[in-house]
Design a protein around this motif. Structure first.
Motif, PDB file in Angstrom:
ATOM      1  N   PHE A   1       5.867   0.204  -3.305  1.00  0.00           N
ATOM      2  CA  PHE A   1       5.345  -0.732  -4.324  1.00  0.00           C
ATOM      3  C   PHE A   1       4.878  -0.296  -5.604  1.00  0.00           C
ATOM      4  N   LEU A   2       3.898   0.938  -5.710  1.00  0.00           N
ATOM      5  CA  LEU A   2       3.663   1.381  -6.752  1.00  0.00           C
ATOM      6  C   LEU A   2       4.573   1.529  -7.693  1.00  0.00           C
TER       7      LEU A   2
ATOM      8  N   LYS B   1      14.484  16.945  14.013  1.00  0.00           N
ATOM      9  CA  LYS B   1      13.519  17.733  14.731  1.00  0.00           C
ATOM     10  C   LYS B   1      14.101  17.662  16.178  1.00  0.00           C
TER      11      LYS B   1
ATOM     12  N   VAL C   1      11.134  17.908   2.467  1.00  0.00           N
ATOM     13  CA  VAL C   1      10.595  19.155   3.229  1.00  0.00           C
ATOM     14  C   VAL C   1      11.254  19.259   4.627  1.00  0.00           C
ATOM     15  N   SER C   2      12.153  18.262   4.918  1.00  0.00           N
ATOM     16  CA  SER C   2      12.840  18.886   6.093  1.00  0.00           C
ATOM     17  C   SER C   2      13.809  19.967   6.166  1.00  0.00           C
ATOM     18  N   GLU C   3      13.918  20.376   7.307  1.00  0.00           N
ATOM     19  CA  GLU C   3      14.742  21.716   7.341  1.00  0.00           C
ATOM     20  C   GLU C   3      15.791  21.141   8.340  1.00  0.00           C
TER      21      GLU C   3
ATOM     22  N   LEU D   1       9.488  12.436  -0.206  1.00  0.00           N
ATOM     23  CA  LEU D   1       8.621  13.752   0.164  1.00  0.00           C
ATOM     24  C   LEU D   1       9.369  14.853   1.478  1.00  0.00           C
ATOM     25  N   LEU D   2       9.477  13.570   2.360  1.00  0.00           N
ATOM     26  CA  LEU D   2       9.942  14.036   3.630  1.00  0.00           C
ATOM     27  C   LEU D   2      11.422  14.415   3.740  1.00  0.00           C
TER      28      LEU D   2
ATOM     29  N   GLY E   1       0.857  -1.198  -0.142  1.00  0.00           N
ATOM     30  CA  GLY E   1      -0.150   0.053  -0.023  1.00  0.00           C
ATOM     31  C   GLY E   1       0.991   1.063  -0.016  1.00  0.00           C
ATOM     32  N   ASN E   2       2.026   1.112  -0.563  1.00  0.00           N
ATOM     33  CA  ASN E   2       2.913   2.345  -0.585  1.00  0.00           C
ATOM     34  C   ASN E   2       3.444   2.601  -1.761  1.00  0.00           C
ATOM     35  N   GLU E   3       4.407   3.866  -1.693  1.00  0.00           N
ATOM     36  CA  GLU E   3       4.890   4.299  -2.957  1.00  0.00           C
ATOM     37  C   GLU E   3       5.824   3.333  -3.592  1.00  0.00           C
TER      38      GLU E   3
ATOM     39  N   TYR F   1      11.774   8.680   7.150  1.00  0.00           N
ATOM     40  CA  TYR F   1      10.925   9.173   8.118  1.00  0.00           C
ATOM     41  C   TYR F   1      11.442   9.377   9.484  1.00  0.00           C
TER      42      TYR F   1
ATOM     43  N   TYR G   1      13.675  12.393   9.663  1.00  0.00           N
ATOM     44  CA  TYR G   1      12.830  13.594   9.663  1.00  0.00           C
ATOM     45  C   TYR G   1      12.431  14.047  11.103  1.00  0.00           C
ATOM     46  N   HIS G   2      12.018  12.810  11.794  1.00  0.00           N
ATOM     47  CA  HIS G   2      11.932  13.226  13.239  1.00  0.00           C
ATOM     48  C   HIS G   2      13.059  13.459  14.043  1.00  0.00           C
TER      49      HIS G   2
END
Lengths: 337, 337
Positions: B80-81, B257, B283-285, B279-280, B76-78, B250, B253-254
């Motif tokens: 696999f797609l 922070k 967009v992370s800084e 994407l993460l 169900g994720n990118e 993922y 990203y955290h």
């Protein structure tokens, strides 16, 4: 126009199923009907093909999902994958397989779809609305192949299922109106996309019903990137709105950053409601309140429409031109109070 | 064991293609061969079925991708797609269609796969490695159906394509070693997953080659959420490492922070390299430097392996047990200097 199996049935005064039995050499056909069908076929110069036989027998148990991977923004994202999962889940529950048919170039769609039908590969077709062009719809109607559009269809006699984006915009604005806010804006990257137009329509409807007016300057397009948004906040009429409905989560994620870096607190100074529950709406600080749409159910319901029409084929080719708009739900997070 | 078309060919002293021509009533078979084949079939009590005919003729032009949507973390994720897009792209270039076959429950795989083969629906099968269980592999080998595993296969005589995750971990650590850093840690949510183990193996290899040692306390698992990471930074031996290789975007990203909120500057105090360009990571800084893997190419290459074996079937059923590990590339962003 080429005569269809229905023309034969009409002329012979028998059902499509009877013509089908004739074509498939079934023994379950009365000699008198057999003669009627043969006479009608001769008179119309009807040429039964693999397709007509396969369709009426429904013996492929396969549905084609037509895709165009060169349109990555449509077929290369989570949204599409969820539709596919919903379709496959519902079709497999009913013993059907989902076959992917990839269009290599835009103009190729009618030819390739015709090919898979003539080869007797499929019982029905699923199109996303971007693929539902006049040439394709005309072909499917002429070949009497049941199909469904996942997304808004624009054709009579076409079955489609879509998300109620007008309702979505209405729910988003009403969340903010319900908080007692009056100065509510709407921002997006582009009003070109239908779902944005529809979400804006719902926003307008909610504002009007609440007796609220909005200034044109509260509505802005072209705000795709963080830089665009910083510029917008710098140049826009002050004070900024108390709240914004933002057309998607990606824009909202950056807009919240732009607001914070421009000295506004979210949600204290400015509240935000966006659309689509995605990873970015969760990881944003604060989390983004979104109007969520169940895209998997879009696939499930589209599959059901098509299955209903497939089952009806046993009796007669009379596909129902059903339409359905699926509801939305609000997921509240820290970007609203 | 049921005799196969190869047993017939061996006993008759002819090629599989000749047996195939016999089964398909081809005129391209010498009378003497025809007699040999018929004798072998009688002796072995071989029962040709639709499947054997369909396979040798390769006339379905359809490949099944076996999925299990109940395992959403896999299907169900990118990731696999992208595999699916790569598979479909390559198959459609060669005139093959990709059919999705959804397993409703784990134990159902062999039965459903057998069904679609017996029904003559497909020429070949693609499995993700989670689906490549002994019962499935045994079935495919026995039925002589070409297949490929997208991901690491563990069976002799199986063709598979995977990402070189050991190389990925090696590249990630070497990026940091090349910056002159020595105190480099590795964090993850879990070492249970094979790709994490492999990435860690590559990390270890790079450290060893550079003559660097790492303390066990620099390596941590269970750091899935922001809270876990805050706790880790609070309790870990000070000073923290100069850099961390993080097993996915993922978590990274955290973790960035958590580092910032614990008073560390990224990349000045601590540099980060993670995996998978998502994407993460953008967009992370700051943006996250990642070792990226081209998952679409995993699908493309897996399709090529299967196509090669399909084409070979014309001559004989001798599928090649080819293996391939695909390379990686480093995308540098602000989390490293």
């Amino acid at each position: 126009m080429k005569p269809t199996i229905r023309d034969v049935a009409n002329r012979a005064g028998v059902s499509v199923a009877t013509v089908s039995r004739y074509l498939n050499n079934s023994s379950l056909i009365a000699p008198v009907s057999r003669d009627k069908v043969r006479t009608a076929i001769d008179a119309l110069n009807y040429r039964p093909n693999m397709m007509a036989r396969g369709l009426v027998k429904q013996n492929t148990e396969t549905i084609a999902l037509v895709v165009d991977y060169s349109h990555e923004e449509i077929y290369g994202n989570e949204f599409f994958l969820k539709i596919q999962v919903g379709l496959e889940r519902e079709f497999s529950r009913h013993g059907y397989y989902l076959m992917l048919v990839n269009i290599a170039s835009a103009g190729e769609a009618p030819g390739l779809i015709k090919k898979i039908i003539l080869e007797g590969r499929v019982d029905g077709i699923v199109l996303l609305n971007e693929m539902a062009e006049p040439s394709v719809i005309h072909l499917l109607n002429e070949m009497e192949v049941p199909f469904v559009i996942a997304g808004r269809g624009e054709y009579k006699n076409a079955a489609w299922v879509d998300i109620d984006n007008v309702l979505g915009g209405y729910v988003a604005a009403n969340k903010l109106i319900g908080c007692g806010l009056e100065k509510i804006g709407f921002i997006t990257n582009s009003f070109q996309k239908r779902f944005v137009k529809e979400r804006f329509e719902g926003f307008q409807k909610a504002m009007m019903e609440a007796g609220l007016e909005y200034a044109e300057t509260w509505v802005a397009a072209g705000l795709n990137t963080y830089q665009d948004q910083i510029k917008f906040l710098k140049e826009c009429e002050k004070p900024v709105c108390d709240a914004y409905v933002v057309s998607d989560s990606y824009i909202a994620y950056h807009f919240i950053k732009a607001l914070k870096n421009s000295g506004y607190s979210v949600p204290k100074d400015v509240q935000i409601v966006a659309f689509d529950n995605q990873l970015l709406s969760e990881v944003s600080e604060p989390g983004i309140t979104v109007v969520d749409i169940d895209v998997t159910m879009l696939g499930v319901h589209a599959a059901r429409f098509l299955l209903d029409n497939l089952y009806r084929l046993d009796k007669n080719y009379e596909p129902q031109a059903r339409h359905e708009l699926l509801g939305v739900r609000l997921i509240e997070r820290g970007s609203t109070l």
